[in-house]
Design a protein around this motif. Sequence first.
Motif, PDB file in Angstrom:
ATOM      1  N   UNK A 255      71.371  28.028 -20.680  1.00 36.73           N
ATOM      2  CA  UNK A 255      70.020  27.810 -20.301  1.00 36.73           C
ATOM      3  C   UNK A 255      69.389  28.553 -19.568  1.00 36.73           C
ATOM      4  N   UNK A 256      68.444  29.539 -19.773  1.00 33.13           N
ATOM      5  CA  UNK A 256      67.828  30.463 -18.872  1.00 33.13           C
ATOM      6  C   UNK A 256      66.738  29.680 -18.481  1.00 33.13           C
ATOM      7  N   UNK A 257      66.402  29.399 -17.255  1.00 28.93           N
ATOM      8  CA  UNK A 257      65.356  28.630 -16.599  1.00 28.93           C
ATOM      9  C   UNK A 257      64.644  29.305 -16.011  1.00 28.93           C
ATOM     10  N   UNK A 258      63.185  28.827 -15.964  1.00 30.98           N
ATOM     11  CA  UNK A 258      62.088  29.465 -15.322  1.00 30.98           C
ATOM     12  C   UNK A 258      61.875  28.756 -13.765  1.00 30.98           C
ATOM     13  N   UNK A 259      62.090  29.852 -13.132  1.00 30.35           N
ATOM     14  CA  UNK A 259      62.255  29.765 -11.605  1.00 30.35           C
ATOM     15  C   UNK A 259      60.915  29.112 -11.037  1.00 30.35           C
ATOM     16  N   UNK A 260      61.123  27.995 -10.440  1.00 31.44           N
ATOM     17  CA  UNK A 260      60.310  27.124  -9.895  1.00 31.44           C
ATOM     18  C   UNK A 260      59.543  25.926 -11.108  1.00 31.44           C
ATOM     19  N   UNK A 261      60.216  26.019 -12.281  1.00 28.46           N
ATOM     20  CA  UNK A 261      59.871  25.127 -13.063  1.00 28.46           C
ATOM     21  C   UNK A 261      61.047  24.685 -13.978  1.00 28.46           C
ATOM     22  N   UNK A 262      62.211  24.445 -13.148  1.00 28.10           N
ATOM     23  CA  UNK A 262      63.719  24.325 -13.590  1.00 28.10           C
ATOM     24  C   UNK A 262      63.300  22.914 -14.693  1.00 28.10           C
ATOM     25  N   UNK A 263      62.923  21.929 -13.943  1.00 33.75           N
ATOM     26  CA  UNK A 263      62.879  20.557 -14.272  1.00 33.75           C
ATOM     27  C   UNK A 263      62.158  20.518 -15.814  1.00 33.75           C
ATOM     28  N   UNK A 264      61.171  21.444 -16.168  1.00 38.28           N
ATOM     29  CA  UNK A 264      60.591  21.344 -17.442  1.00 38.28           C
ATOM     30  C   UNK A 264      61.483  21.838 -18.491  1.00 38.28           C
ATOM     31  N   UNK A 265      62.422  22.883 -18.245  1.00 34.08           N
ATOM     32  CA  UNK A 265      63.431  23.139 -19.129  1.00 34.08           C
ATOM     33  C   UNK A 265      64.546  22.302 -19.324  1.00 34.08           C
ATOM     34  N   UNK A 266      64.843  21.373 -18.413  1.00 32.71           N
ATOM     35  CA  UNK A 266      66.132  20.338 -18.472  1.00 32.71           C
ATOM     36  C   UNK A 266      65.680  19.084 -18.688  1.00 32.71           C
ATOM     37  N   UNK A 267      64.287  19.045 -19.004  1.00 34.31           N
ATOM     38  CA  UNK A 267      63.817  17.544 -19.365  1.00 34.31           C
ATOM     39  C   UNK A 267      64.347  16.747 -20.500  1.00 34.31           C
ATOM     40  N   UNK A 268      64.962  17.472 -21.469  1.00 29.70           N
ATOM     41  CA  UNK A 268      65.511  16.820 -22.692  1.00 29.70           C
ATOM     42  C   UNK A 268      66.937  16.243 -22.150  1.00 29.70           C
ATOM     43  N   UNK A 269      67.381  16.807 -21.071  1.00 28.21           N
ATOM     44  CA  UNK A 269      68.673  16.214 -20.830  1.00 28.21           C
ATOM     45  C   UNK A 269      68.675  14.947 -19.506  1.00 28.21           C
ATOM     46  N   UNK A 270      67.503  14.664 -19.315  1.00 25.86           N
ATOM     47  CA  UNK A 270      67.497  13.646 -18.155  1.00 25.86           C
ATOM     48  C   UNK A 270      68.105  12.294 -18.575  1.00 25.86           C
ATOM     49  N   UNK A 271      68.910  11.836 -17.767  1.00 25.80           N
ATOM     50  CA  UNK A 271      69.643  10.675 -18.161  1.00 25.80           C
ATOM     51  C   UNK A 271      70.810  10.517 -19.016  1.00 25.80           C
ATOM     52  N   UNK A 272      71.110  11.682 -19.198  1.00 29.18           N
ATOM     53  CA  UNK A 272      72.139  11.974 -20.354  1.00 29.18           C
ATOM     54  C   UNK A 272      73.506  12.428 -19.952  1.00 29.18           C
ATOM     55  N   UNK A 273      73.446  13.073 -18.830  1.00 27.61           N
ATOM     56  CA  UNK A 273      74.618  13.942 -18.295  1.00 27.61           C
ATOM     57  C   UNK A 273      75.636  13.243 -17.541  1.00 27.61           C
ATOM     58  N   UNK A 274      76.788  13.515 -17.634  1.00 29.19           N
ATOM     59  CA  UNK A 274      78.009  12.922 -17.102  1.00 29.19           C
ATOM     60  C   UNK A 274      78.323  13.529 -15.545  1.00 29.19           C
ATOM     61  N   UNK A 275      78.209  14.782 -15.642  1.00 30.85           N
ATOM     62  CA  UNK A 275      78.618  15.671 -14.535  1.00 30.85           C
ATOM     63  C   UNK A 275      77.616  16.814 -14.270  1.00 30.85           C
ATOM     64  N   UNK A 276      77.029  17.096 -13.206  1.00 34.88           N
ATOM     65  CA  UNK A 276      76.188  18.288 -12.749  1.00 34.88           C
ATOM     66  C   UNK A 276      76.893  18.666 -11.620  1.00 34.88           C
ATOM     67  N   UNK A 277      77.203  20.114 -11.715  1.00 33.61           N
ATOM     68  CA  UNK A 277      77.490  21.008 -10.731  1.00 33.61           C
ATOM     69  C   UNK A 277      76.633  21.880  -9.952  1.00 33.61           C
ATOM     70  N   UNK A 278      76.270  21.587  -8.877  1.00 37.28           N
ATOM     71  CA  UNK A 278      75.360  22.352  -8.335  1.00 37.28           C
ATOM     72  C   UNK A 278      75.905  23.271  -7.160  1.00 37.28           C
ATOM     73  N   UNK A 279      76.376  24.467  -7.540  1.00 37.89           N
ATOM     74  CA  UNK A 279      77.130  25.351  -6.673  1.00 37.89           C
ATOM     75  C   UNK A 279      75.691  26.175  -6.109  1.00 37.89           C
ATOM     76  N   UNK A 280      75.129  25.861  -5.110  1.00 33.11           N
ATOM     77  CA  UNK A 280      73.762  26.319  -4.608  1.00 33.11           C
ATOM     78  C   UNK A 280      73.847  27.871  -4.166  1.00 33.11           C
TER      79      UNK A 280
END
Length: 391
Positions: A255-280
């Motif tokens: 998933x190539x996300x748009x900087x500063x607008x990442x939530x828009x590119x991820x919206x379809x996954x909201x509430x559906x993911x078991x694990x998220x890794x944020x290696x910030x």
Amino acid sequence: MTPSARIQATIDLLDAIIASARDGGPAADTLIARYFKDRRYAGSRDRRAVRDHVYDAIRRAGECPQTGREAMIGLALDRPDMAALFDGSTHAPLPIEPGEVGAAAGTVPGWLQPLLATPVEQSALLGRAPVDLRVNRLKASPAQVAAHFPDAQPVADLPDALRLPEGSPVEQSEAWQDGLVEVQDAGSQWIAHACAARPGMTVVDMCAGAGGKTLALAAAMDGKGTLFAADTIRSRLARLGPRADRAGATFIETLLLDQSHEARGLERLNGQVDVVLVDAPCSGTGTWRRNPEARWRLTPARLDRLVAEQARILDFAAPLLAPGGALVYATCALTDREGRGQVDAFLRRHAEWTAEPIAMTPGRVHGAGRLLTPGHDGTDGFFFARLRRGA
């Protein structure tokens, strides 16, 4: 190259590295590769000697020197045999003048010392890192891989990890070329382990980069389920494709996300993911063994920007989790602002989330998470925490 000419080459490279550190340019290893690409007359021994001189000088100087000569004199004044090579001969540096002072020795820049999460074993921060391998369970077992690397040692409590001496040429091996192993620090392997990814899950590696931890998650999932590798930098994600093919992890979706607008590119996954890794994105203070000049790049203003970006990423990643899902936050940093403080602030902003203990041997409990350090654990420095969304 004569020994004196190697010293001058080192000074030239250090000048370039110092300028690049101040301007946010390429890292030291990139500049070294470019330097020798244009100097084919330098043999393998020359390249190795100059590279060693460069990193020895960088490791010695805590604060960024003004010039490469200053950095090299600081090293040479501790080594009379090296100081004698400043002889002014052809292709050699000019002699060291009486009273000429080199760069001051140190490990941590002064402004940063009070911000570190613990009195870190500072000499270990700048030691030479070993080469850690992760066995790719999609293709091989640890016993099969060990046969390819007779010098490898196991890593305690990590059944898929093997450790080789610093500088081992892994990428020339048949095992690496066939995708049986990946080069991955044991600390990174512990972070992937903390995600507890399993076959059939939906998992997102939020700041995937070139995909080292993504591939570890793919192996833990046994190639079954849905695994997304997300990032905002196309060139980083592009490196994952060939690595995934070699590893046999063909089920990964990027998933190539748009900087500063990442939530828009991820919206379809909201509430559906078991694990998220944020290696910030972080200060990289835990990786100084591999990138010692990173100390010269970090400033208070840059640290402020990184802390703000980490909080922003956590906030747009959180809605992806299904009720009861787990978010693993990690940084290769040793400052409390990026680790314990960042997690505490997230929990204050998100009342429905809680931190849960991470049951594993290495590291030290540090606030809501765990802290790994080179001196205590033999890994790169990491902070990581496992956060659970309320059901």
